[in-house]
Design an enzyme around this catalytic site. Structure first.
Site, PDB file in Angstrom:
ATOM      1  N   ASP A   1       0.805  -1.496  -0.005  1.00 17.91           N
ATOM      2  CA  ASP A   1      -0.019   0.113   0.069  1.00 17.91           C
ATOM      3  C   ASP A   1       0.741   1.202  -0.021  1.00 17.91           C
ATOM      4  OD1 ASP A   1      -2.074  -1.564   0.015  1.00 17.91           O
ATOM      5  OD2 ASP A   1      -2.163  -1.676   2.545  1.00 17.91           O
TER       6      ASP A   1
ATOM      7  N   GLN B   1       2.011  -6.372  -3.088  1.00 20.52           N
ATOM      8  CA  GLN B   1       2.352  -6.067  -1.536  1.00 20.52           C
ATOM      9  C   GLN B   1       3.757  -5.453  -1.491  1.00 20.52           C
ATOM     10  OE1 GLN B   1       1.622  -9.767  -3.066  1.00 20.52           O
ATOM     11  NE2 GLN B   1      -0.478  -8.719  -2.594  1.00 20.52           N
TER      12      GLN B   1
ATOM     13  N   LYS C   1       1.888   1.983  -5.197  1.00 22.06           N
ATOM     14  CA  LYS C   1       2.486   1.448  -6.509  1.00 22.06           C
ATOM     15  C   LYS C   1       1.565   1.619  -7.684  1.00 22.06           C
ATOM     16  CE  LYS C   1       2.550  -2.689  -4.103  1.00 22.06           C
ATOM     17  NZ  LYS C   1       2.089  -2.179  -2.980  1.00 22.06           N
ATOM     18  N   GLY C   2       0.336   1.313  -7.362  1.00 25.64           N
ATOM     19  CA  GLY C   2      -0.707   1.481  -8.625  1.00 25.64           C
ATOM     20  C   GLY C   2      -0.461   2.886  -9.154  1.00 25.64           C
TER      21      GLY C   2
ATOM     22  N   GLY D   1      -4.416  -4.610  -3.681  1.00 25.74           N
ATOM     23  CA  GLY D   1      -5.375  -3.497  -3.623  1.00 25.74           C
ATOM     24  C   GLY D   1      -4.603  -2.276  -4.419  1.00 25.74           C
ATOM     25  N   HIS D   2      -4.863  -1.865  -5.626  1.00 24.47           N
ATOM     26  CA  HIS D   2      -3.982  -0.566  -6.159  1.00 24.47           C
ATOM     27  C   HIS D   2      -4.994   0.402  -6.661  1.00 24.47           C
ATOM     28  CE1 HIS D   2      -0.566  -3.704  -7.160  1.00 24.47           C
ATOM     29  NE2 HIS D   2      -0.741  -3.639  -5.676  1.00 24.47           N
TER      30      HIS D   2
ATOM     31  N   LEU E   1       3.921  12.144   0.878  1.00 27.20           N
ATOM     32  CA  LEU E   1       4.660  13.225   1.663  1.00 27.20           C
ATOM     33  C   LEU E   1       3.775  14.402   2.073  1.00 27.20           C
ATOM     34  CD1 LEU E   1       7.560  14.245   2.172  1.00 27.20           C
ATOM     35  CD2 LEU E   1       7.252  15.752   0.290  1.00 27.20           C
TER      36      LEU E   1
HETATM   37  P1  GDP Z   1      -0.689   0.146  -3.538  1.00 30.36           P
HETATM   38  O1  GDP Z   1      -1.172  -1.146  -2.957  1.00 30.36           O
HETATM   39  O2  GDP Z   1       0.701   0.115  -3.354  1.00 30.36           O
HETATM   40  O3  GDP Z   1      -1.222   0.407  -4.971  1.00 30.36           O
HETATM   41  O4  GDP Z   1      -1.500   1.191  -2.775  1.00 30.36           O
HETATM   42  P2  GDP Z   1      -2.800   1.535  -2.272  1.00 30.36           P
HETATM   43  O5  GDP Z   1      -3.790   1.932  -3.366  1.00 30.36           O
HETATM   44  O6  GDP Z   1      -3.309   0.154  -1.620  1.00 30.36           O
HETATM   45  O7  GDP Z   1      -2.845   2.868  -1.280  1.00 30.36           O
HETATM   46  C1  GDP Z   1      -2.113   3.799  -1.428  1.00 30.36           C
HETATM   47  C2  GDP Z   1      -3.369   4.998  -1.129  1.00 30.36           C
HETATM   48  O8  GDP Z   1      -2.608   6.030  -1.105  1.00 30.36           O
HETATM   49  C3  GDP Z   1      -4.409   5.033  -2.126  1.00 30.36           C
HETATM   50  O9  GDP Z   1      -5.458   5.463  -1.756  1.00 30.36           O
HETATM   51  C4  GDP Z   1      -3.766   6.169  -2.973  1.00 30.36           C
HETATM   52  O10 GDP Z   1      -4.895   6.750  -3.814  1.00 30.36           O
HETATM   53  C5  GDP Z   1      -3.367   6.983  -2.073  1.00 30.36           C
HETATM   54  N1  GDP Z   1      -2.095   7.873  -2.464  1.00 30.36           N
HETATM   55  C6  GDP Z   1      -0.951   7.417  -3.483  1.00 30.36           C
HETATM   56  N2  GDP Z   1      -0.165   8.312  -3.519  1.00 30.36           N
HETATM   57  C7  GDP Z   1      -0.136   9.429  -2.738  1.00 30.36           C
HETATM   58  C8  GDP Z   1      -0.089  10.747  -2.217  1.00 30.36           C
HETATM   59  O11 GDP Z   1       1.330  10.806  -2.627  1.00 30.36           O
HETATM   60  N3  GDP Z   1      -0.859  11.406  -1.263  1.00 30.36           N
HETATM   61  C9  GDP Z   1      -1.874  10.950  -0.954  1.00 30.36           C
HETATM   62  N4  GDP Z   1      -2.571  11.586   0.092  1.00 30.36           N
HETATM   63  N5  GDP Z   1      -2.393   9.909  -1.209  1.00 30.36           N
HETATM   64  C10 GDP Z   1      -1.875   9.067  -2.068  1.00 30.36           C
HETATM   65  P1  IMO Z   2      -0.840  -4.425  -1.976  1.00 32.11           P
HETATM   66  O1  IMO Z   2      -0.474  -4.829  -3.437  1.00 32.11           O
HETATM   67  C1  IMO Z   2      -1.065  -4.677   2.104  1.00 32.11           C
HETATM   68  C2  IMO Z   2      -1.059  -8.878   4.040  1.00 32.11           C
HETATM   69  C3  IMO Z   2      -2.489  -9.225   4.563  1.00 32.11           C
HETATM   70  C4  IMO Z   2      -1.470 -10.067   5.568  1.00 32.11           C
HETATM   71  C5  IMO Z   2      -0.432 -10.739   4.839  1.00 32.11           C
HETATM   72  C6  IMO Z   2      -0.853 -12.013   4.489  1.00 32.11           C
HETATM   73  O2  IMO Z   2      -2.328  -3.519  -2.342  1.00 32.11           O
HETATM   74  O3  IMO Z   2       0.041  -3.839  -1.483  1.00 32.11           O
HETATM   75  P2  IMO Z   2      -2.322 -12.939   2.378  1.00 32.11           P
HETATM   76  O4  IMO Z   2      -3.862 -12.821   1.976  1.00 32.11           O
HETATM   77  O5  IMO Z   2      -1.740 -12.226   1.175  1.00 32.11           O
HETATM   78  O6  IMO Z   2      -2.039 -14.278   2.570  1.00 32.11           O
HETATM   79  O7  IMO Z   2      -2.076 -12.137   3.478  1.00 32.11           O
HETATM   80  O8  IMO Z   2      -0.229  -9.858   3.969  1.00 32.11           O
HETATM   81  N1  IMO Z   2      -1.435  -8.238   2.474  1.00 32.11           N
HETATM   82  C7  IMO Z   2      -1.197  -6.812   2.151  1.00 32.11           C
HETATM   83  N2  IMO Z   2      -1.014  -5.768   2.778  1.00 32.11           N
HETATM   84  N3  IMO Z   2      -1.170  -4.521   0.921  1.00 32.11           N
HETATM   85  C8  IMO Z   2      -1.246  -5.507   0.279  1.00 32.11           C
HETATM   86  O9  IMO Z   2      -1.420  -5.644  -1.243  1.00 32.11           O
HETATM   87  C9  IMO Z   2      -1.489  -6.903   0.866  1.00 32.11           C
HETATM   88  N4  IMO Z   2      -1.720  -8.180   0.318  1.00 32.11           N
HETATM   89  C10 IMO Z   2      -1.407  -9.126   1.473  1.00 32.11           C
HETATM   90  O10 IMO Z   2      -3.063  -8.093   5.095  1.00 32.11           O
HETATM   91  O11 IMO Z   2      -1.236  -9.384   6.596  1.00 32.11           O
HETATM   92 MG    MG Z   3      -3.055  -1.853  -1.881  1.00 36.43          MG
END
Ligand code: GDP
Ligand code: IMO
Ligand code: MG
Length: 442
Positions: free
Chosen positions: A18, A232, A21-22, A45-46, A344
Site C-alpha cells: 500500500d 504487496q 504502487k498503482g 489493492g491498487h 509526503l
Molecule cells: P498500492 O497497493 O501500493 O498500489 O497502494 P494503495 O492503492 O493500496 O494505497 C495507497 C493509497 O494512497 C491510495 O488510496 C492512493 O490513492 C493514495 N495515494 C497514493 N499516492 C498518494 C500521495 O502522494 N498522497 C496521498 N495523499 N495519497 C496517495
Molecule cells: P498491495 O499490493 C497490504 C497482507 C495481509 C496479511 C498478509 C498475508 O495492495 O500492497 P495474504 O492474504 O496475502 O495471505 O495475507 O499480507 N497483505 C497486504 N497488505 N497490501 C497488500 O497488497 C497486501 N496483500 C496482502 O494483510 O497481513
Molecule cells: Mg494496496
C-alpha cells in the site's frame, strides 16, 4: 531489421504494501507499452485516481487505464478466474476496453474455492486457539501457493482440457476436503459445483490466455518499454519479510523475472515505492508503530489524513514513523535504483518527524532490520528528530516548490538509506508527482 530493445522498469513496494504502487505504475505508463503483474493475486489493492475518478484494481495491471497499453498477468500470479472476470466487467462498465489488451499466462496456478475455505478456516482455528493470526486477506493466496510448490496445482492451461481438469480436481479435493473436515472442522467443498463453475468461466478466460513469456520477450525486442508491477511489499516477502507474518510469494524485484518469464538481464531499473511514513495491515511486528486510534497523536494524523484503510478488505492500516533501517533491508534485497517517496503531503502540519535509523536488539545497536518476526519484535527503534513543515505540499509537482524542511526530510531519507530519491508523490492524483530522474532514461 535492427530495432532498439525497450527499457524495462520494475516497481516494488519497499515496506508492507500500500505504498502507492498503482498510482506510480499508472503514471509511468506514459513511457511504457506494457505492464505485467508477476506475483501475488487479488490480495492486492491498487488505487488509481485519474481526473478525480478513482479506480481500484486487484489483479489487472495498473496500465489498463491508459489506452493502447498492453497488460499481462505472469505465471507468478495465483489466479482467481471469477474475481478476474468480475474486475473486467467492472472496468467494461466504466467504458474501459480490457479483453483485447489483457494476456494471461497459461502457467498461472488457479485459486479455487477450497483454497479460500482453507485460508479462512485456518485463520479461524488460530483465533480459537488464541494464537496470533496472520491477518490474511482471506483470498486463498497461501493455500494456492502451497499447491504450486507441492506440484499439485491446477493451472490455467488445465482449463482447456475438461477431463484433465476433472482428474486433478478430484485428487486435490480428496486431500483438501480431508483437511477441511477432519482437521479444521469446516465444510467440505463440492466437486460438481466447483467443476461446473470452472468450465463456465473457462470459456470467458481462454481467449485471453497466452504464452506471456514469449509475448513479453518479443514485445521488448521490438522496442516496447515494459513495467513490472509488484504487489504487496518487501517486508511481506515470504523469504525476506517479517516471517511468518508475510504473504506467500516473493515480492522482491528479482521475482519480476521468474514470475513473468523474462531473463534478469531485462530488468534495467528497480523503483522502490516508499511511503513517507509506514503502514501495515494484518498481524506481525512493526517496530516504529504508533498509537493511531487516539485523536491528536501523530499516528492518528497519518491514519486520518492518509485515509489509511485497506483497498481489499477495508481494514484500518496500522501507522508509524518512517523506518530507514527497514528501508536499508529493502534496498539490499531489491537492488533499488531509486526511491519514489509517496504521501509526503500527509505529513503536512506535523510539528516534528521521527526517523528511525537503527534499533537496539538484545543490548546491541544495529543499523538494519534483522530477519524474521521474533527478532524484529524485539527491536527498539532509535530515532532522530527532523523538523516538520506547516505549508501544504498537496499537488506540488516541482521540487523547488516544496518547503525547505520537506526537502531536508527527503534528503535525509536518501542519505540514511543510501538510495537516491528519484520521484515524490504529493496527492493520490496521477499528475501530482515530482520527477527528478526518469526511470526510462538510461
Ligand atoms: P498500492 O497497493 O501500493 O498500489 O497502494 P494503495 O492503492 O493500496 O494505497 C495507497 C493509497 O494512497 C491510495 O488510496 C492512493 O490513492 C493514495 N495515494 C497514493 N499516492 C498518494 C500521495 O502522494 N498522497 C496521498 N495523499 N495519497 C496517495
Ligand atoms: P498491495 O499490493 C497490504 C497482507 C495481509 C496479511 C498478509 C498475508 O495492495 O500492497 P495474504 O492474504 O496475502 O495471505 O495475507 O499480507 N497483505 C497486504 N497488505 N497490501 C497488500 O497488497 C497486501 N496483500 C496482502 O494483510 O497481513
Ligand atoms: Mg494496496
Amino acid at each position: 531489421m535492427n530495432m532498439k530493445q525497450g527499457r524495462n522498469v520494475v516497481v516494488v513496494g519497499t515496506q508492507w504494501g500500500d505504498e502507492g504502487k498503482g498510482k506510480l505504475v499508472d503514471w509511468l505508463t506514459e513511457s511504457a507499452q506494457g505492464v505485467v503483474r508477476f506475483q501475488g493475486g487479488h490480495n492486492a489493492g491498487h488505487t488509481l485516481v485519474i481526473n478525480g475518478v478513482k479506480t481500484a484494481l486487484h489483479l489487472i495491471p495498473s496500465g489498463i487505464m491508459r489506452g493502447g497499453v498492453k497488460c499481462y498477468i505472469g505465471n507468478g500470479v495465483v489466479l482467481s478466474v471469477p474475481k478476474l472476470l468480475e474486475e473486467i466487467a467492472g472496468l467494461e462498465k466504466a467504458g474501459v476496453e480490457v479483453r483485447s489488451r489483457l494476456r494471461v499466462s497459461e502457467a498461472c496456478p488457479l485459486i479455487l474455492p477450497y483454497h479460500v475455505a482453507l485460508d479462512v478456516a485456518r485463520e479461524a482455528a488460530k483465533e480459537k486457539a488464541g494464537t496470533a493470526k496472520i491477518g490474511t486477506t482471506g483470498r486463498g493466496i497461501g493455500p494456492a501457493y502451497e499447491d504450486k510448490v507441492a506440484r499439485r496445482a491446477i493451472r490455467v492451461q488445465d482449463l482447456k482440457y475438461p477431463e484433465r481438469f476433472a482428474t486433478k480436481l478430484r485428487e486435490n479435493l480428496a486431500l483438501h476436503n480431508h483437511v477441511l473436515v477432519n482437521f479444521l472442522g469446516a465444510e467440505p467443498v463440492d466437486f460438481d459445483t466447483t467443476y461446473n463453475e470452472a468450465m463456465a468461466y473457462a470459456k470467458a478466460l481462454l481467449p485471453m490466455v497466452a504464452d506471456v513469456s514469449r509475448e513479453l520477450n518479443d514485445a521488448n525486442k521490438a522496442g516496447a518499454n515494459l513495467l513490472f508491477e509488484g504487489a504487496q511489499g518487501t517486508l511481506l516477502d515470504v523469504d525476506h519479510g517479517t516471517y511468518p507474518f508475510v504473504t506467500s510469494s516473493n515480492c522482491v524485484a528479482g521475482n519480476a523475472a521468474a514470475g513473468s518469464g523474462v531473463g534478469p538481464g531485462m530488468l534495467h531499473y528497480i523503483l522502490g515505492i516508499t511511503k513517507a511514513y509506514c503502514t501495515r495491515v494484518g498481524g506481525g511486528p512493526f517496530p516504529t508503530e504508533l498509537e493511531w486510534e487516539k485523536e491528536g497523536t501523530p499516528g492518528y494524523h497519518m491514519s486520518t489524513v492518509g485515509a489509511e484503510k485497506g483497498v481489499t478488505t477495508g481494514r484500518s492500516r496500522r501507522c508509524g514513523w518512517f523506518d530507514a533501517a527497514l528501508l536499508k533491508r529493502s534496498a539490499q534485497v531489491n537492488g533499488l535504483s531509486g526511491l519514489c517517496i509517496t504521501k509526503l503531503d500527509v505529513l503536512d502540519g506535523l510539528k516534528e518527524l521521527m526517523l528511525c535509523t537503527g534499533y537496539e536488539l538484545d543490548g546491541e545497536t544495529i543499523d538494519i532490520l534483522p530477519m524474521g518476526a521474533d527478532e524484529i519484535a524485539r527491536c527498539k527503534p532509535i530515532y532522530e528528530v527532523i523538523p516538520g513543515w506547516t505549508e501544504t505540499t498537496v499537488g506540488v509537482t516541482d521540487m523547488d516548490k516544496l518547503p525547505a524542511n520537506a526537502r531536508q526530510y527527503l534528503a535525509r531519507i536518501a542519505e540514511v538509506t543510501g538510495v537516491p530519491v528519484h520521484m515524490v508523490s504529493t496527492s493520490p492524483d496521477r499528475d501530482h508527482t515530482i520527477l527528478l530522474h526518469n526511470p526510462f532514461a538510461a
